[in-house]
Design an enzyme around this catalytic site. Structure first.
Site, PDB file in Angstrom:
ATOM      1  N   GLU A   1       0.991   6.746  -7.657  1.00 51.14           N
ATOM      2  CA  GLU A   1       0.147   5.986  -8.576  1.00 51.14           C
ATOM      3  C   GLU A   1      -1.122   6.794  -8.834  1.00 51.14           C
ATOM      4  O   GLU A   1      -1.706   6.715  -9.896  1.00 51.14           O
ATOM      5  CB  GLU A   1      -0.205   4.627  -7.954  1.00 51.14           C
ATOM      6  CG  GLU A   1      -0.642   3.619  -8.983  1.00 51.14           C
ATOM      7  CD  GLU A   1      -1.793   2.756  -8.543  1.00 51.14           C
ATOM      8  OE1 GLU A   1      -2.629   3.222  -7.744  1.00 51.14           O
ATOM      9  OE2 GLU A   1      -1.872   1.635  -9.010  1.00 51.14           O
TER      10      GLU A   1
ATOM     11  N   SER B   1      -3.486   1.879  -3.416  1.00 53.65           N
ATOM     12  CA  SER B   1      -2.043   2.170  -3.369  1.00 53.65           C
ATOM     13  C   SER B   1      -1.800   3.622  -3.758  1.00 53.65           C
ATOM     14  O   SER B   1      -2.278   4.074  -4.800  1.00 53.65           O
ATOM     15  CB  SER B   1      -1.288   1.300  -4.372  1.00 53.65           C
ATOM     16  OG  SER B   1      -1.544  -0.056  -4.139  1.00 53.65           O
TER      17      SER B   1
ATOM     18  N   ARG C   1       1.083  -0.393 -14.800  1.00 53.29           N
ATOM     19  CA  ARG C   1       0.277   0.791 -14.462  1.00 53.29           C
ATOM     20  C   ARG C   1       0.385   1.912 -15.491  1.00 53.29           C
ATOM     21  O   ARG C   1       0.298   3.094 -15.153  1.00 53.29           O
ATOM     22  CB  ARG C   1       0.668   1.350 -13.078  1.00 53.29           C
ATOM     23  CG  ARG C   1       0.316   0.476 -11.916  1.00 53.29           C
ATOM     24  CD  ARG C   1      -1.189   0.258 -11.821  1.00 53.29           C
ATOM     25  NE  ARG C   1      -1.546  -0.315 -10.558  1.00 53.29           N
ATOM     26  CZ  ARG C   1      -1.511  -1.619 -10.295  1.00 53.29           C
ATOM     27  NH1 ARG C   1      -1.156  -2.471 -11.225  1.00 53.29           N
ATOM     28  NH2 ARG C   1      -1.853  -2.071  -9.109  1.00 53.29           N
TER      29      ARG C   1
HETATM   30  N1  EPU Z   1       4.517  -5.094   2.555  1.00 56.82           N
HETATM   31  C1  EPU Z   1       5.061  -4.809   3.769  1.00 56.82           C
HETATM   32  N2  EPU Z   1       4.482  -3.830   4.516  1.00 56.82           N
HETATM   33  C2  EPU Z   1       3.390  -3.138   4.102  1.00 56.82           C
HETATM   34  C3  EPU Z   1       2.851  -3.434   2.853  1.00 56.82           C
HETATM   35  C4  EPU Z   1       3.433  -4.437   2.086  1.00 56.82           C
HETATM   36  O1  EPU Z   1       6.053  -5.402   4.179  1.00 56.82           O
HETATM   37  O2  EPU Z   1       2.931  -2.265   4.838  1.00 56.82           O
HETATM   38  C5  EPU Z   1       5.108  -6.192   1.749  1.00 56.82           C
HETATM   39  C6  EPU Z   1       4.156  -7.375   1.729  1.00 56.82           C
HETATM   40  O3  EPU Z   1       4.392  -8.238   2.802  1.00 56.82           O
HETATM   41  C7  EPU Z   1       4.474  -8.029   0.415  1.00 56.82           C
HETATM   42  C8  EPU Z   1       4.944  -6.883  -0.453  1.00 56.82           C
HETATM   43  O4  EPU Z   1       5.233  -5.792   0.402  1.00 56.82           O
HETATM   44  O5  EPU Z   1       5.521  -8.948   0.550  1.00 56.82           O
HETATM   45  C9  EPU Z   1       3.910  -6.493  -1.483  1.00 56.82           C
HETATM   46  O6  EPU Z   1       2.697  -6.151  -0.829  1.00 56.82           O
HETATM   47  P1  EPU Z   1       1.243  -6.553  -1.393  1.00 56.82           P
HETATM   48  O7  EPU Z   1       1.210  -7.990  -1.705  1.00 56.82           O
HETATM   49  O8  EPU Z   1       0.236  -6.024  -0.445  1.00 56.82           O
HETATM   50  O9  EPU Z   1       1.119  -5.815  -2.786  1.00 56.82           O
HETATM   51  P2  EPU Z   1       1.596  -4.369  -3.239  1.00 56.82           P
HETATM   52  O10 EPU Z   1       2.758  -4.526  -4.153  1.00 56.82           O
HETATM   53  O11 EPU Z   1       1.752  -3.473  -2.088  1.00 56.82           O
HETATM   54  C10 EPU Z   1       0.197  -4.321  -5.426  1.00 56.82           C
HETATM   55  C11 EPU Z   1      -0.740  -3.368  -6.113  1.00 56.82           C
HETATM   56  C12 EPU Z   1      -2.124  -3.458  -5.498  1.00 56.82           C
HETATM   57  C13 EPU Z   1      -2.617  -4.896  -5.644  1.00 56.82           C
HETATM   58  C14 EPU Z   1      -1.630  -5.818  -4.943  1.00 56.82           C
HETATM   59  C15 EPU Z   1      -1.996  -7.276  -5.104  1.00 56.82           C
HETATM   60  C16 EPU Z   1       0.685  -1.535  -6.840  1.00 56.82           C
HETATM   61  C17 EPU Z   1       1.091  -0.116  -6.637  1.00 56.82           C
HETATM   62  N3  EPU Z   1      -0.225  -2.019  -5.987  1.00 56.82           N
HETATM   63  O12 EPU Z   1       0.331  -3.884  -4.077  1.00 56.82           O
HETATM   64  O13 EPU Z   1      -2.978  -2.631  -6.233  1.00 56.82           O
HETATM   65  O14 EPU Z   1      -3.888  -5.036  -5.083  1.00 56.82           O
HETATM   66  O15 EPU Z   1      -0.307  -5.642  -5.504  1.00 56.82           O
HETATM   67  O16 EPU Z   1      -1.617  -7.739  -6.350  1.00 56.82           O
HETATM   68  O17 EPU Z   1       1.166  -2.184  -7.770  1.00 56.82           O
HETATM   69  C18 EPU Z   1      -3.818  -0.409  -6.237  1.00 56.82           C
HETATM   70  O18 EPU Z   1      -3.164  -0.252  -7.258  1.00 56.82           O
HETATM   71  O19 EPU Z   1      -4.515   0.505  -5.747  1.00 56.82           O
HETATM   72  C19 EPU Z   1      -3.752  -1.685  -5.574  1.00 56.82           C
HETATM   73  C20 EPU Z   1      -4.361  -1.896  -4.442  1.00 56.82           C
END
Ligand code: EPU
Length: 336
Positions: free
Chosen positions: A332, A236, A164
């Site tokens: 972010e 995010s 990012r």
């Molecule tokens: N999780 C929870 N509870 C929640 C949310 C997430 O336990 O309320 C756990 C999920 O189960 C999972 C882990 O946290 O094991 C990661 O969650 P997720 O796969 O949804 O991805 P993220 O790390 O929260 C990132 C990016 C997203 C992108 C997704 C998919 C960042 C800040 N965000 O989210 O990007 O779509 O991975 O690759 O890196 C964005 O930047 O706006 C965005 C949506």
């Protein structure tokens, strides 16, 4: 080129909050940038470059000039059996560009489907999702340099891309306006499916094409991310925190349920959404602000919340995570 004063930004940010810009200028070409630079009284004001407004939170009016990026155009620069080089203007909607490429079977960005924002912002932020990052396919970035008043290009290897982040958020911040990004895409499709959730989503899909990948991801994202037209949000809100392996070891000894992901050498990435969720904030709300029901990392405007109210709620979340896990959450989104 028109210069507007006291201009409302309410429909130009996906949190849908009220804010105004002292001066508002729509940029449609490099010539507009030269014109803006010649108008010293505007050029000397603080400057904010606005794309689709999908990663910004206005907590107050902007006392300066907002430059809205409306530079458009997508051009296939060259193509052979192996790859296609495609140049997209920075004000193009990134998802429109992903669709253009996926339809032509130009591969490498299909997993970035349905990410809001412009092509320019994709380079600034090095957007990433489901195992792909923009920096993996960016070849070079073209920008107008306010210091030299010229169009220049920088090769991807010099863009200091990281999770990012890029040189456009550090050394070149405030000094340049990105005008175009050139991508080098593969014509041989190897689906990128290592992201756990994707394997689950694709398990009944025997044949995967870039367009099928795009459809699966678009549908999935729509199921977790509220439509900003209905509930303002910027995806995010925080970055996933990257901490040292030593710090992670300590935290995991007490909280073994925490997910970790590989990061740069000696570092570990935690899941901000999980940390927030475990602090009891998933689907929580306070007045007109809350988090998404299926993703605690997404802060939503539930009604007519102000930017300040959203910011206060975000700070409360960050404080709770810091108190429970000792981990600092960094936004972010850009907070103005
Ligand atoms: N999780 C929870 N509870 C929640 C949310 C997430 O336990 O309320 C756990 C999920 O189960 C999972 C882990 O946290 O094991 C990661 O969650 P997720 O796969 O949804 O991805 P993220 O790390 O929260 C990132 C990016 C997203 C992108 C997704 C998919 C960042 C800040 N965000 O989210 O990007 O779509 O991975 O690759 O890196 C964005 O930047 O706006 C965005 C949506």
């Amino acid at each position: 080129m028109l210069f507007y004063t006291d201009y409302s930004l309410e429909t130009l940010n996906t949190f849908n909050v009220k804010a105004k810009a002292d001066i508002f200028i729509e940029i449609t070409s490099a010539a507009d940038l030269e014109g803006y630079q010649r108008r010293k009284k505007y050029f000397d004001l603080p400057r904010l470059i606005l794309g689709n407004g999908s990663n910004i939170l206005f907590t107050k009016n902007f006392q300066g000039a907002v430059l809205k990026n409306s530079i458009k155009g997508i051009e296939v620069v060259s193509e052979d059996n192996e790859k296609a080089v495609v140049k997209a203007a920075s004000g193009e909607d990134f998802d429109t560009f992903v669709q253009f490429c996926a339809k032509k079977r130009f591969c490498g960005i299909e997993n970035l489907s349905a990410i809001p924002g412009t092509v320019g912002a994709a380079a600034v932020q090095n957007i990433g999702a489901y195992g792909q990052e923009a920096s993996q396919t960016i070849q070079e970035v073209e920008y107008y340099n306010f210091e030299t008043a010229k169009i220049e290009t920088i090769a991807a290897k010099d863009c200091k891309f990281e999770y990012r982040g890029s040189i456009f958020k550090t050394d070149l911040a405030g000094k340049v306006f990105i005008t175009a990004v050139t991508f080098c895409l593969s014509k041989n499709f190897t689906p990128c499916t290592e992201y756990g959730k994707l394997q689950e989503l694709l398990k009944d899909t025997p044949i995967i094409t870039p367009m099928i990948m795009r459809r699966v991801i678009t549908t999935y994202r729509a199921s977790i991310i509220p439509d900003p037209k209905e509930y303002g949000n910027a995806g995010s809100f925080f970055k996933n925190p990257v901490i040292t392996e030593a710090a992670a070891k300590k935290i995991l000894a007490e909280s073994p349920e925490l997910k970790t992901y590989p990061a740069d050498k000696g570092k570990v990435k935690l899941a901000a959404g999980q940390l927030i969720d475990l602090c009891g904030f998933k689907g929580a709300n306070e007045g007109k602000v809350g988090t998404a029901e299926n993703q605690a990392l997404i802060i939503v405007n539930l009604g007519k919340a102000t930017g300040k109210e959203i910011h206060t709620f975000a700070n409360k979340i960050a404080k709770a995570v810091k108190e429970k896990y000792g981990v600092k959450l960094e936004p972010e989104v850009t907070i103005v």
